[in-house]
Design a protein around this motif. Sequence first.
Motif, short mmCIF file in Angstrom:
data_model
loop_
_atom_site.label_atom_id
_atom_site.label_comp_id
_atom_site.label_asym_id
_atom_site.label_seq_id
_atom_site.Cartn_x
_atom_site.Cartn_y
_atom_site.Cartn_z
N GLY A 93 0.81 -1.22 0.00
CA GLY A 93 0.00 0.00 0.00
C GLY A 93 0.84 1.26 0.00
O GLY A 93 0.39 2.32 -0.44
N THR A 94 2.10 1.17 0.46
CA THR A 94 2.99 2.34 0.39
C THR A 94 3.46 2.58 -1.04
O THR A 94 3.69 3.71 -1.43
N ASP A 95 3.62 1.50 -1.81
CA ASP A 95 3.93 1.66 -3.23
C ASP A 95 2.77 2.34 -3.95
O ASP A 95 2.97 3.25 -4.77
N LEU A 96 1.55 1.88 -3.64
CA LEU A 96 0.37 2.47 -4.26
C LEU A 96 0.25 3.94 -3.87
O LEU A 96 -0.03 4.80 -4.72
N ALA A 97 0.47 4.25 -2.59
CA ALA A 97 0.40 5.64 -2.14
C ALA A 97 1.43 6.50 -2.86
O ALA A 97 1.15 7.63 -3.29
N MET A 114 3.88 3.16 5.91
CA MET A 114 4.11 2.23 7.01
C MET A 114 4.67 0.90 6.47
O MET A 114 4.00 0.20 5.72
N CYS A 115 5.91 0.61 6.85
CA CYS A 115 6.57 -0.64 6.44
C CYS A 115 6.73 -0.73 4.93
O CYS A 115 6.45 -1.75 4.31
N GLY A 116 7.20 0.32 4.33
CA GLY A 116 7.46 0.38 2.90
C GLY A 116 7.48 1.84 2.48
O GLY A 116 7.26 2.74 3.31
N PRO A 117 7.74 2.11 1.21
CA PRO A 117 8.14 1.15 0.19
C PRO A 117 9.62 0.81 0.32
O PRO A 117 10.40 1.59 0.86
N ARG A 219 3.83 17.19 4.57
CA ARG A 219 3.75 16.29 5.74
C ARG A 219 3.76 14.85 5.24
O ARG A 219 2.74 14.27 4.88
N THR A 220 4.94 14.28 5.18
CA THR A 220 5.14 12.88 4.81
C THR A 220 6.08 12.26 5.81
O THR A 220 7.09 12.86 6.18
N GLU A 221 5.75 11.06 6.27
CA GLU A 221 6.60 10.34 7.21
C GLU A 221 6.65 8.86 6.84
O GLU A 221 5.75 8.36 6.16
N ILE A 222 7.69 8.21 7.33
CA ILE A 222 7.83 6.76 7.19
C ILE A 222 7.82 6.14 8.57
O ILE A 222 8.40 6.68 9.52
N LEU A 223 7.15 5.00 8.69
CA LEU A 223 7.06 4.27 9.96
C LEU A 223 7.45 2.82 9.68
O LEU A 223 6.94 2.21 8.74
N GLY A 224 8.36 2.26 10.49
CA GLY A 224 8.79 0.89 10.25
C GLY A 224 8.95 0.12 11.54
O GLY A 224 9.24 0.69 12.60
N ALA A 234 16.84 -0.17 5.02
CA ALA A 234 16.40 0.27 3.69
C ALA A 234 15.39 1.40 3.80
O ALA A 234 15.40 2.34 3.00
N LEU A 235 14.52 1.34 4.81
CA LEU A 235 13.57 2.43 5.03
C LEU A 235 14.28 3.68 5.51
O LEU A 235 13.93 4.81 5.13
N GLU A 236 15.27 3.51 6.37
CA GLU A 236 16.03 4.66 6.86
C GLU A 236 16.76 5.34 5.70
O GLU A 236 16.80 6.58 5.63
N SER A 237 17.30 4.54 4.79
CA SER A 237 17.97 5.10 3.62
C SER A 237 16.97 5.85 2.73
O SER A 237 17.26 6.94 2.23
N LEU A 238 15.79 5.26 2.55
CA LEU A 238 14.76 5.92 1.74
C LEU A 238 14.34 7.24 2.37
O LEU A 238 14.15 8.24 1.67
N ALA A 239 14.18 7.25 3.69
CA ALA A 239 13.78 8.48 4.37
C ALA A 239 14.80 9.59 4.12
O ALA A 239 14.43 10.75 3.89
N ARG A 240 16.07 9.24 4.15
CA ARG A 240 17.10 10.25 3.88
C ARG A 240 17.01 10.74 2.44
O ARG A 240 17.15 11.94 2.17
N ARG A 241 16.79 9.82 1.50
CA ARG A 241 16.72 10.21 0.09
C ARG A 241 15.50 11.08 -0.21
O ARG A 241 15.55 11.97 -1.07
N LEU A 242 14.42 10.83 0.50
CA LEU A 242 13.20 11.62 0.29
C LEU A 242 13.16 12.86 1.17
O LEU A 242 12.32 13.74 0.98
N GLY A 243 14.06 12.95 2.15
CA GLY A 243 14.08 14.09 3.05
C GLY A 243 12.89 14.15 3.97
O GLY A 243 12.35 15.22 4.25
N VAL A 244 12.46 12.97 4.48
CA VAL A 244 11.29 12.91 5.36
C VAL A 244 11.69 12.21 6.65
O VAL A 244 12.64 11.41 6.69
N PRO A 245 10.99 12.49 7.75
CA PRO A 245 11.32 11.83 9.01
C PRO A 245 10.85 10.38 9.03
O PRO A 245 9.91 10.00 8.33
N MET A 246 11.51 9.58 9.85
CA MET A 246 11.13 8.18 10.02
C MET A 246 11.08 7.82 11.49
O MET A 246 11.93 8.26 12.28
#
Length: 280
Positions: A93-97, A114-117, A219-224, A234-246
Amino acid sequence: MSDGARLRWAALGDTARRPAVVLLHGGPGLPDYLGDVAPMVADLAPVYRYDQRGTGRSPWLGRHTFARHADDLSELLDVWGVPEAVLIGHSYGTDLASRFCLRHPGRVAATLLMCGPFVGDWRTGQRAEHARRMSAARQERLRELAESPDRSEEEEVELLTLSWFTDHADPGRGWRWAAREARRRRPVNWGMNAELGGARRADPLDAHLTELRARLPARTEILGGARDPRPVSALESLARRLGVPMSRIEDAGHEPWLEQPDAVRACLRRFVRGALGGRP
């Protein structure tokens, strides 16, 4: 839908309030399973859920594409009278979002992934961790079932249980949860899973991260889950690349609301309150 498909949806909370939260379940090919998550924030904003076409009570025979599934969500927002939505996606669902943000950025008020992408070479780590959490006998049985062309109903349940129990931090409770969900999240649309999986490999989200960063709402965040077999690094790396908090949920796997419901509830409520701009 505009092409004749019929989608089953449900709402919880005061549907006159705006913005609304939309939960996007994972898979691809599973019916909606986020009924335990919706009540965590339904007093703050209305929460909509739906079975993606081809799953649950949304029957569909035909092609599956990311564009069509993103357009389904846009059409549902029109039906619900929701100009902008707070999207909370889980797993696929994070891919779809993410792909919805690329295609319809003006319709997203906030996004919680949450738990992706997962992007990059994350599957190597996932396979190694799954193998570490599973006995050799169970690994062999999983291979036998996966290769069987004509599984019985009980064999399908066994296959899903073996596939899913290692997603959880606690293997004992994980087995019970996986066995329960193997009966509830049925039937699996394996054709849809293969088709969208192929589309994801042909057009990986990795190639769109620069564009995605520009189109994500402010307002975008990642939760894992810290003990998800899919590497949280991998999520932490994505958060850095997108510039969003995790945020990490400790002692939780791929479905953190099962193992740490209070921590997930607190994260979701903080996020939704922020998306509402401080409104009660």
